[in-house]
Design an enzyme around this catalytic site. Structure first.
Site: not given
Ligand code: F6P
Length: 549
Positions: A272-273
């Protein structure tokens, strides 16, 4: 030797660094500069458009050599090569880590489980580009036939911070007739403020979620859909023209009511990051256009190649990562400041907080053993000139060791109003002055020579010796942004490799999510409070009373 087998802080390389630190003692940057007239030239690197000056660090040639030996002993290069090859180095999630494939050229071959992923990456980029052109040209209209003028990205964490940051950074490259907003907080105020002055008939929502299960995003997206349908007084078939999805989870996207033809895909090997250069960057691509987006990807790729191929002595992410290891382990530095001298980088540090702290905020090693060395620092900072009038006092004269990165540009953005251009030299004079003051300080003798009363000498003395990196580029372009982000991505990688932690999982965010689900019915229905601890039960009771329940 792999430090995963021998504990990191028991390796000879670590011990040698510890001894060297003792020998360095209170050596001052003033002495290091006095001893080497070339230091300010010698301790620099050029990577693409980025000029890196690391001369104002508490290091000598010997320190740097010992740090490189630590990197060799912990096989940073081996893990790096495994990452680039698509091996599943995110062991706790059994996943490859291939954000570098997101910016690989079309003819590259990068395999995951025997399949070349590069064609899929470019197929999605092409689909995004085609969609962007439709929005930007007005060919894609809303349900009532009106042109789309407003883009609202709904996502959180990595599905928000990257595009929100990059949109700010590249504002001068954006179509100024488009309104682009980012909603992340489950606090309804966020969505309210984002849409309150928008015409729903002209608004496109981009629901960005890798998993498409994140409660904040799905809640906000559902509310956005309700807002749109009720304000347009139309049925759910209007969703198709006003909602698109960015996700790895087609099933959940479809369950939400978004046609998967309007879904832009990415893959589980994109963390995600590490995802804003994937489909997650769609809002940015609409704002700056596909060509600029590709320039940004080329900037990322340039630094990927540098990291992959540059020798250790000239490898910028390796150097930056090792410097952080040095200060954490041997100077007890707890935090790292990132101080951009560009208004457009106002969200840059917030973005880096997730990149760095979600990656390296770990206290067990890859094998599940508790580590007894410092891992990721607290990353913080805001644009520098504002910081100078707020927290720089503590950096200059406080009791903490705070290594800092200063990021600045020789030229202001191209479309700056002509009357404002001269301000840039003043901005940059501050930029250079601060690292100079932090490094060299002001001695009591210098203060006395100014005729300062003796009782004030201690107060007006600057000890100096505060380490900084200066990153200077000609101009803040899409490519330079890509270069900067890749530099930090790989810096974080290097540190995780040395510390022997999995930088690509994020189990630490799970517990709070589970508990919030249990607490919600206690707040709404007053049920289940007896299962909570006495503090939380009392607080929940207080909340219910204040809510009039
Ligand atoms: O906060 C945890 C997390 O899993 C992050 O690593 C990620 O970027 C965010 O939540 C959003 O997740 P998603 O894109 O699955 O909604």
């Amino acid at each position: 030797m792999n430090a995963g087998k021998t504990r990191l802080n028991q390796t000879p390389e670590w011990t040698a660094l510890g001894k060297h630190r003792e020998q360095l003692g209170h050596t001052h940057l003033r002495e290091l500069f006095a001893a080497d007239a070339e230091r300010g030239d010698r301790y620099t690197l050029q990577v693409g458009d980025l000029y890196l000056d690391y001369s104002k660090h508490l290091v000598t040639d010997e320190t740097l050599a010992l740090l490189r030996e630590l990197a060799a002993a912990t096989d940073v290069a081996g893990l790096r090569d495994a990452m680039f090859r698509g091996e599943k180095i995110n062991t706790t999630e059994d996943r490859a880590v291939l954000h570098t494939a997101l910016r690989a050229p079309r003819d590259a071959v990068i395999e995951v489980d025997g399949e070349n992923v590069v064609p899929s990456v470019h197929a999605v980029l092409d689909k995004m580009a085609a969609f962007c052109e439709k929005i930007r040209s007005g060919e894609w209209t809303g349900h009532t036939g009106k042109r789309i003028k407003n883009i609202v990205n709904v996502g959180i964490g990595g599905s928000d911070l990257g595009p929100a940051m990059a949109y700010e950074v590249l504002r001068s490259y954006t179509r100024r007739d488009l309104t682009v907003r980012f909603v992340s907080n489950v606090d309804g105020a966020d969505l309210h403020e984002a849409v309150r002055d928008l015409d729903p008939a002209e608004t496109l929502f981009i629901v960005a979620s890798k998993t498409f299960t994140t409660i904040e995003t799905i809640t906000n997206a559902t509310s956005a859909r309700d807002w749109l349908l009720s304000n347009l007084r139309v049925g759910p078939d209007a969703v198709a023209k006003h909602f698109v999805a960015l996700s790895t989870n087609a099933e959940k996207v479809s369950d939400f009511g978004i046609d998967t033809a309007n879904m832009f895909e990415f893959w589980d090997w994109v963390g995600g990051r590490y995802s804003y250069d994937s489909a997650i960057g769609l809002s940015l691509m609409i704002a700056i256009g596909p060509d600029r987006f590709r320039e940004m990807l080329d900037g990322f790729h340039l630094v990927d190649e540098h990291f992959r191929t540059a020798p250790a002595e000239a490898n910028a992410p390796l150097l930056m990562g090792l410097l952080g290891v040095w200060y954490g382990a041997f100077f007890d530095a707890q935090s790292h400041a990132v101080l951009p001298y560009s208004h457009y980088l106002s969200k840059f540090t917030a973005y880096l907080q997730q990149l760095d702290m979600e990656s390296n905020g770990k206290s067990v090693d890859r094998d599940g053993n508790l580590v007894d060395w410092q891992t990721g620092p607290v990353v913080w900072g805001t644009p520098g000139t504002n910081g100078q009038h707020a927290y720089y006092q503590l950096i200059h004269q406080g009791t903490k060791v705070i290594p800092a990165d200063f990021i600045g540009f020789a030229k202001p953005v191209p479309d700056l109003l002509a009357g404002l251009v001269p301000q840039h030299d003043l901005l940059m004079a501050n930029f250079f002055a601060q690292t100079q003051a932090l490094a060299f300080g002001k001695t009591p003798e210098e203060v006395r020579a100014e005729g300062v009363a003796e009782e004030l000498v201690a107060h007006k003395t600057f000890k100096g010796n505060h380490p900084t990196t200066t990153i200077l580029a000609e101009e803040l372009t899409p490519s330079v942004l890509g270069q900067l982000i890749a530099l930090y991505e790989h810096k974080v990688f290097v540190q995780g490799a040395v510390w022997n932690i999995d930088s690509f999982d994020q189990w630490g965010v799970e517990l709070g999510k589970v508990l919030a689900k249990k607490i919600e019915p206690v707040l709404t229905e007053g049920k289940g409070g007896e299962q909570l601890d006495s503090s939380t039960t009392t607080l929940a009771g207080k909340y219910r009373t204040l809510r009039g329940r």
